[in-house]
Write an enzyme that holds these catalytic residues in place. Structure first.
Site, short mmCIF file in Angstrom:
data_model
loop_
_atom_site.label_atom_id
_atom_site.label_comp_id
_atom_site.label_asym_id
_atom_site.label_seq_id
_atom_site.Cartn_x
_atom_site.Cartn_y
_atom_site.Cartn_z
N THR A 1 -2.74 5.55 -5.43
CA THR A 1 -1.63 6.48 -5.23
C THR A 1 -1.50 7.43 -6.40
O THR A 1 -1.89 7.09 -7.50
CB THR A 1 -0.32 5.63 -5.21
OG1 THR A 1 -0.53 4.56 -4.35
CG2 THR A 1 0.87 6.43 -4.78
N ARG B 1 -1.49 0.93 9.08
CA ARG B 1 -0.96 0.20 7.92
C ARG B 1 -0.21 1.17 6.98
O ARG B 1 -0.70 2.24 6.65
CB ARG B 1 -2.13 -0.48 7.20
CG ARG B 1 -1.75 -1.19 5.90
CD ARG B 1 -2.14 -0.35 4.72
NE ARG B 1 -1.87 -1.03 3.46
CZ ARG B 1 -1.70 -0.41 2.30
NH1 ARG B 1 -1.81 0.90 2.24
NH2 ARG B 1 -1.45 -1.07 1.21
N VAL B 2 0.97 0.79 6.55
CA VAL B 2 1.72 1.59 5.58
C VAL B 2 1.93 0.74 4.33
O VAL B 2 2.34 -0.42 4.43
CB VAL B 2 3.09 2.04 6.16
CG1 VAL B 2 3.90 2.78 5.09
CG2 VAL B 2 2.88 2.94 7.37
N GLY B 3 1.65 1.32 3.17
CA GLY B 3 1.81 0.60 1.91
C GLY B 3 3.17 0.85 1.28
O GLY B 3 4.14 1.22 1.94
N ASP B 4 3.22 0.65 -0.02
CA ASP B 4 4.49 0.75 -0.76
C ASP B 4 4.95 2.18 -1.01
O ASP B 4 6.14 2.42 -1.24
CB ASP B 4 4.31 0.08 -2.13
CG ASP B 4 3.17 0.75 -2.93
OD1 ASP B 4 2.02 0.71 -2.45
OD2 ASP B 4 3.44 1.31 -4.01
N GLY C 1 -0.77 0.88 -6.90
CA GLY C 1 -1.40 -0.43 -6.86
C GLY C 1 -1.50 -0.98 -5.45
O GLY C 1 -1.46 -0.22 -4.48
N GLY D 1 -0.41 -2.15 -2.30
CA GLY D 1 0.86 -1.95 -1.61
C GLY D 1 1.52 -3.22 -1.13
O GLY D 1 2.74 -3.39 -1.28
N1 GLY Z 1 -0.26 1.86 -3.31
C1 GLY Z 1 -0.81 2.50 -2.19
C2 GLY Z 1 -0.95 1.67 -1.02
O1 GLY Z 1 -1.05 0.44 -1.13
O2 GLY Z 1 -0.96 2.22 0.07
#
Ligand code: GLY
Length: 288
Positions: free
Chosen positions: A151, A179-182, A203, A205
């Site tokens: 990111t 999929r969606v991360g943090d 990092g 997610g």
């Molecule tokens: N930190 C980005 C993700 O895991 O999507």
């Protein structure tokens, strides 16, 4: 008005191969200068974060905007968010495939009620708000020997004392479609409260979401200075494992950062210090 301003950007927590390290430094420096220019001329923290993250999205070195990786179907899906610490408004988009600058669409959402729009709904919102579009292929950059994951982000403090934080990512290479991360989730990949501080993370997610790491970091900043607060957050992360990098500006303008990854490309600048870029926290001698 304090007249003090500060800005810090990151280009992702990961191992950066030797051949790409200078590109990461230079890309972070360009981005932090874009944010600093806004703040120097009295612009808002939100505008500074948008300017810095747009610069990172424009740079194919980084996994965001033009440098995004692809998911298991070979498709690009980007996430981005921004939080305005003056009123706790948040705008986020996820799983978008044709937005040239996801961070700018996230900014357009700040006055709106929804905090997060995904996929077609986010792209429809973007169209209605005059956003710039591109072909999905234009967002995919070959990352050669770079893991190319993770990111970019920015935190800024403006001369009015307002703090904003932002993130943008192409997600994780070969991840599950949808999929969606943090990164677009407040309390996970970012948070800003002008009374406390602002944080932006990078990092893995899933680990960051499971530990609500941005929220833990903000909570620690209520009683600690940034250095110990970052150490606390990284210790919390150890419970689930995973790599992360964290950037912070607190309400007093103290700038700090930390990571448990091999590298974390970061640049910061403030009214009192010129822009400098680093790849590891140990290169940056300041302590907060
Ligand atoms: N930190 C980005 C993700 O895991 O999507």
């Amino acid at each position: 008005m304090s007249e003090r301003w500060a800005v810090i950007v990151h280009g992702g927590a990961k191992t950066i191969p030797e051949a790409r390290r200078e590109r990461h430094r230079q890309g972070c420096l360009r981005a932090v200068e874009a944010g600093a220019e806004v703040l120097r001329s009295g612009g808002s923290a939100v505008d500074a974060v948008e300017a810095a993250v747009r610069a990172l999205e424009d740079d194919p070195t980084f996994n965001a905007g033009r440098g995004s990786v692809t998911n298991a179907d070979g498709e690009v899906e980007c996430d981005a968010a921004i939080m305005d610490g003056s009123d706790l408004s948040v705008g986020g988009v996820a799983a978008v495939r044709t937005l040239r600058h996801p961070i700018s669409v996230a900014c357009s959402m700040l006055p709106e009620r929804p905090v997060l729009l995904v996929a077609d709904g986010a792209e429809r919102f973007a169209r209605d708000h005059g956003a710039e579009f591109c072909a999905p292929e234009d967002l995919i950059a070959p990352h050669d020997d770079d893991p190319g994951c993770d990111t970019v982000g920015c935190v800024a403090l403006d001369v009015s004392g307002d703090i904003a934080a932002g993130t943008s990512t192409g997600g994780l290479r070969d991840c599950a479609p949808g999929r969606v991360g943090d990164s677009p989730l407040p309390g996970c990949g970012l948070y800003a409260d002008s009374a406390i501080g602002g944080v932006s993370l990078s990092g893995e997610g899933e680990s960051i979401i499971r530990t609500t790491l941005a929220a833990r970091l903000i909570q620690a900043l209520e009683t600690d200075t940034p250095g110990p607060a970052i150490d606390h957050a990284l210790a919390v992360l150890e419970r689930v494992g995973g790599e992360a990098g964290l950037i912070v500006i607190d309400h007093r303008g103290r700038v700090d950062w930390g990571h448990n990854s091999d590298h974390f490309a970061v640049a910061h600048a403030s009214r009192d210090e010129p822009a400098r870029a680093f790849l590891q926290r140990s290169e940056d001698r300041r302590k907060t």
